[in-house]
Design an enzyme around this catalytic site. Structure first.
Site, PDB file in Angstrom:
ATOM      1  N   PHE A 188       0.865  -1.188   0.000  1.00  0.00           N
ATOM      2  CA  PHE A 188       0.000   0.000   0.000  1.00  0.00           C
ATOM      3  C   PHE A 188       0.896   1.231   0.000  1.00  0.00           C
ATOM      4  CE2 PHE A 188      -2.393   3.519   1.648  1.00  0.00           C
ATOM      5  CZ  PHE A 188      -3.558   3.433   0.916  1.00  0.00           C
ATOM      6  N   ASP A 190       9.430   2.959   1.795  1.00  0.00           N
ATOM      7  CA  ASP A 190       8.248   3.747   2.132  1.00  0.00           C
ATOM      8  C   ASP A 190       8.039   3.657   3.641  1.00  0.00           C
ATOM      9  OD1 ASP A 190       5.744   4.758   2.625  1.00  0.00           O
ATOM     10  OD2 ASP A 190       4.794   3.829   0.882  1.00  0.00           O
ATOM     11  N   LYS A 237       2.676  11.547   6.967  1.00  0.00           N
ATOM     12  CA  LYS A 237       1.839  11.326   8.144  1.00  0.00           C
ATOM     13  C   LYS A 237       2.361  12.045   9.389  1.00  0.00           C
ATOM     14  CE  LYS A 237      -0.239   7.048   6.429  1.00  0.00           C
ATOM     15  NZ  LYS A 237      -1.526   7.645   6.042  1.00  0.00           N
TER      16      LYS A 237
END
Length: 400
Positions: free
Chosen positions: A142, A227, A256
């Protein structure tokens, strides 16, 4: 006029696109690890906005930095310099050792930027023939929701009916070193991978996997892109998850928690010269690196370090998992995690994790299901033992 939760839900149901299925709780306030709904009920947040709230809700020092900067200067575009971005660069260099930094906004933008840069490097530095470069990714990954990213997603919900897609990607199983080695050819320019697959259910690769991956990418002259948008900034008990295996990626992606939940901020960090392929006009963002974002990110990084949140994630994460593993239930298949990135995988006969998240909500704990049978637990990194005990009591009662 103050609307009730049911009135707000009706508006959302009438006007909002149906791309999410949230739990039926309408939140109105947050502080630290706690949130309150419109009826005044308090909940322990064990999702942290998918790890964007590592520093907790409405951290006062980040709020103060945001408020102060918002009163001075919010946006210049990159057509002009601002006095906050260089200081963010300096803070990230000191904290991570990065040699060059590209500021962006969302996590997906950081991923897309890394893909573009890796291809450009492949053509201009590695010498791959035009339009022949390939990048290897992992199944069950993801990395975001853009058209480019969902083109190499193996999740049917993310992928189906959005084609045609751009080529140039290969997929291998996550954690399978031999499959990765076999997929590499002379046109391979990069390997994009999560250190821990969060959305897939907190899947952790075999010990030593990333050391071998780092060696292979170096040997084959391939850009290793990690990531760390969810795993980074303390979530796993280290500043970056790659530190668990003592490696450094070529490109590290942050997002984030880089803003502590206040503002969309992301960054591509380079440990070598890969980002030097970018020249004026070749890539950009109106909001990327704006002074408001930079000031917020600097404060978010400071509180992580100064308040010991990274070490707290390690200590409390070990305690949380040890307590969860004492819960005896035929419905629980496995408890796994690293730091405060934890999953409870249920047996298929449990009938899916969503209904258990609904029942936890009624007990004052908010968690999220993923991939049908898995519950994810990722509280803010400032959580303490008493709050973990509250969570474990709720979970033990749920599965008794």
């Amino acid at each position: 006029m103050t609307l009730s939760a049911s009135d707000l839900y009706a508006i959302e149901a009438r006007l909002g696109a149906r791309n999410y299925k949230p739990l039926d709780v309408t939140l109105t306030r947050g502080e630290g690890v706690w949130v309150w709904d419109t009826e005044g009920k308090r909940y322990l947040d064990c999702l942290s906005a998918y790890s964007a709230l590592n520093q907790g809700h409405c951290h006062p020092k980040i709020l103060a930095a945001m408020t102060e900067q918002a009163q001075r200067l919010t946006l210049t575009s990159r057509a002009f310099r601002n006095d906050q971005l260089p200081l963010l660069y300096q803070d990230l260099e000191k904290l991570t050792g990065a040699k060059m930094i590209l500021p962006m906004n969302s996590g997906a933008e950081a991923v897309e930027s890394a893909l573009k840069v890796t291809r450009k490097w492949g053509y201009e530095v590695k010498g791959v023939a035009p339009d022949q470069a390939n990048i290897i990714t992992c199944s069950n990954n993801f990395h975001g929701r853009t058209l480019g990213i969902v083109g190499f997603s193996t999740d049917p919900l993310a992928h189906n009916n959005y084609g045609p897609f751009a080529g140039g990607f290969k997929t291998v199983p996550f954690g399978d070193f031999d499959a990765l080695a076999a997929a590499i050819d002379n046109n391979t320019v990069g390997f994009l991978v999560e250190p821990i697959q969060g959305e897939a259910g907190v899947l952790i690769p075999p010990a030593g996997y990333f050391k071998r991956v780092r060696e292979l990418c170096t040997e084959k002259n391939i850009v290793l892109v990690l990531d760390e948008i969810q795993t980074g900034l303390g979530r796993t008990g280290k500043l970056l998850a790659q530190e668990h295996e003592g490696i450094k990626s070529d490109l590290t992606l942050l997002g984030k928690a880089l803003s502590g939940g206040f503002y969309p901020i992301s960054a591509v960090l380079a440990n070598n010269d890969v980002l030097k392929v970018l020249q004026p006009g070749t890539h950009g963002s109106t909001f990327g690196g704006n002074p408001l974002a930079s000031a917020i990110a600097r404060a978010a990084l400071r509180v992580l370090v100064e308040e010991g949140m990274i070490e707290n994630a390690r200590v409390q994460g070990e305690y949380f998992m040890s307590q969860l593993r004492t819960i005896k239930s035929d419905l629980i298949r496995e408890v796994r995690g690293r730091g405060l990135m934890i999953a409870i995988e249920l047996q298929p006969q449990a009938g899916g994790a969503y209904k258990y998240c609904e029942r936890l909500r009624d007990k004052g704990l908010l968690a999220k299901d993923t991939h049908v049978n898995t519950m994810r637990l990722a509280p803010p990194l400032l959580i303490q033992r008493a709050e973990i005990d509250f969570a474990c009591e709720a979970l033990a009662d749920l599965f008794k």
